[in-house]
Design an enzyme around this catalytic site. Structure first.
Site: not given
Ligand SMILES: Cc1ncc(COP(=O)(O)O)c(C=O)c1O
Length: 497
Positions: A320-323, A370, A374, A401
């Site tokens: 599940e890549p997002g970033r 971020r 973070y 502010c």
């Molecule tokens: C369950 C799950 N899958 C996938 C992701 C995506 O992570 P990333 O964007 O670091 O790939 C996250 C992000 O926290 C997540 O909680």
């Protein structure tokens, strides 16, 4: 002395510079960090074939500029590295109708983390059979939506959620439908950080069922025994912005162990194993992410070996890549408004800079939380022109502010940057627009997708009228025009001080 309860980031605490030595070329665009289409032509940053001054003039600043080929190219890189697996785009990183359509057209799956992310994907026409729903506190309404839409998996996160799902699933089956397919989210006791991972027995966090306490196995057995539920497989996610494959390998080892326990307890062989996201990207030149191909190869090897040892067939893998898909292809453009040199002390050790220039831009923590949240590190460049002026130590800050309203904590910019110049902050595609707020009633910036010399606004700029419309007293009132943080028709890019 007691610290402010909000922590040191809240206060006016001057930390020593972490900028290191100035780079030899302050205008360089490290291909590691910047979108694939980023280039300088006659000194000016171009994205998707378009000069940033044109983009700023047309769409205003702050502005998210998304390189479509970069975004889709990275999605394709994952798809081709994981040909024998399902790649789910983690839409929490950044989602809008256009992104949902790209991901659908490019054949990936999609993860939603709330009913509203799910609704958005469905409204954009994303096939329900390729969507998974996450969340540690899914409401009945959200679960009903998932069950009715017929999504691929609900990723179950708690015993309460199983209790909530059972009657919804039973009603679907009673109406002639199929059992509701689920994954059990297991907390495997591995916490991965950017450069390391920690494998512990305890999991002090809100997500998933603990593997160590046996809750994950109990949940799996419970789901298997519910006739209206179908346990399709297991899920684990160990963290975000991870550079080291060791954490994923350790998680794979543990979660395959759970597959074995489930088989032993129930005789069931589960078909799917989802190892989550978290693949790191380069925010800075020195960051060194692993390629999708390397991760895929390592995961395949670990899972095959573990399954062989347990005498189980290899399950279908999902990630599940997002970033790693959304992050690197987007840049935020800001216009500099105020520059304030701040003396860092009466004297300094040799080589210690005595002055830091606070470079204030027209956005901030409302479009990129971020750094404040973070301690994230970003880099940025002077974008509308190249300069050979000597380097000056700078901190790029927003206009909120809040003294923790920092975008780039420590960096070197040419000493002749001036109000009206454009700054471009790299790698802002993930968790920036999606975490945007209206703090101080700043308005959410637009997102413009660029490709081959054309630009399309895929999210328009929020207006003050949009915000007034939510207000019981102000709804229907005309907002002052132009709204304070909207662009004037002719944007004064590069205006002299
Ligand atoms: C369950 C799950 N899958 C996938 C992701 C995506 O992570 P990333 O964007 O670091 O790939 C996250 C992000 O926290 C997540 O909680």
């Amino acid at each position: 002395m007691r610290a402010h309860p909000a922590g040191p980031l809240h206060g006016n605490i001057q930390q020593p510079s972490a900028a290191g030595a100035p780079p030899s070329d302050l205008g360089a665009l490290d291909p590691h960090v910047w979108p694939r289409s980023a280039e300088r032509i006659d000194g000016e940053l171009h994205l998707g074939g378009l000069p940033v001054t044109d983009l700023a003039r047309t769409h205003g600043t702050p502005l998210f500029v998304l390189d479509e080929d970069d975004f889709r190219g990275r999605a394709a890189d994952f798809a081709s590295a994981f040909t024998d697996a399902d790649v789910h785009y983690a839409s929490k990183a950044f989602l809008c109708g256009q992104v949902a359509r790209w991901i659908a057209d490019d054949g990936l799956h999609l993860d939603a983390c709330s009913g509203n992310e799910l609704s958005l994907a469905l409204a954009a026409g994303f096939p329900a059979g390729r969507i998974a729903l996450h969340g540690n506190n899914k409401s009945l309404v959200e679960l009903q939506l998932a069950v009715d839409a017929g999504i691929a998996h609900v990723v179950v996160d708690s015993f309460d959620e199983i209790d909530r799902l059972v009657p919804l699933a039973a009603a679907r089956v009673a109406a002639g439908g199929t059992p509701v397919p689920l994954l059990i989210r297991a907390t495997v006791g591995i916490e991965a950080h950017t450069h390391e991972f920690i494998a512990t027995a305890h999991e002090d966090q809100k997500f998933g069922f603990s593997l160590a306490t046996g809750d994950a196995l109990t949940a799996a057995v419970r789901v298997i025994r519910e006739p209206a539920l179908h346990l399709a497989g297991l899920h684990s996610h160990i963290g975000s912005q991870i550079f080291d494959t060791a954490g994923f390998e350790a998680a794979a080892h543990r979660v395959v162990g759970l597959l074995g326990q489930v088989h032993q307890a129930t005789g069931e062989v589960l078909d799917e194993l989802n190892l989550g996201g978290g693949f790191g990207i380069a925010y800075l030149a020195e960051d060194d992410p692993v390629s999708p191909r390397d991760v895929a190869g390592k995961l395949r090897t670990v899972i095959a070996a573990e399954c062989a040892q347990l005498g189980l067939p290899v399950p279908r893998l999902a990630v599940e890549p997002g970033r790693a898909i959304a992050g690197p292809g987007t840049v935020t453009l800001y216009e500099i408004g105020t520059i304030k040199p701040v003396r860092l002390g009466a004297s300094g050790a040799p080589g210690t800079p005595l002055v830091r220039n606070y470079v204030s831009v027209d956005g901030g923590m409302s479009d990129n939380i971020r750094t404040a949240l973070y301690d994230a590190n970003y880099t940025c460049v002077l974008a509308n022109r190249i300069s050979d002026a000597p380097p000056a130590l700078c901190r790029v800050v927003g206009k909120h502010c809040e003294s923790g309203d920092i975008l780039v904590r420590d960096l070197w910019l040419p000493s002749d940057v001036q109000p009206g110049d454009l700054l471009a902050v790299a790698a802002t595609g993930a968790y920036c627009w999606s975490m945007a707020s209206n703090y101080n009633y700043l308005l959410k910036p637009p997102v413009v997708a660029v490709r081959g010399g054309s630009a399309a606004e895929i999210i328009r700029r929020q207006t003050l009228s949009d915000v007034f419309a939510l207000d019981a007293v102000l709804a229907g009132e005309a907002a002052p025009s132009p709204a304070p943080s909207q662009p004037a028709p002719e944007h004064p890019v590069g205006a002299q001080r």
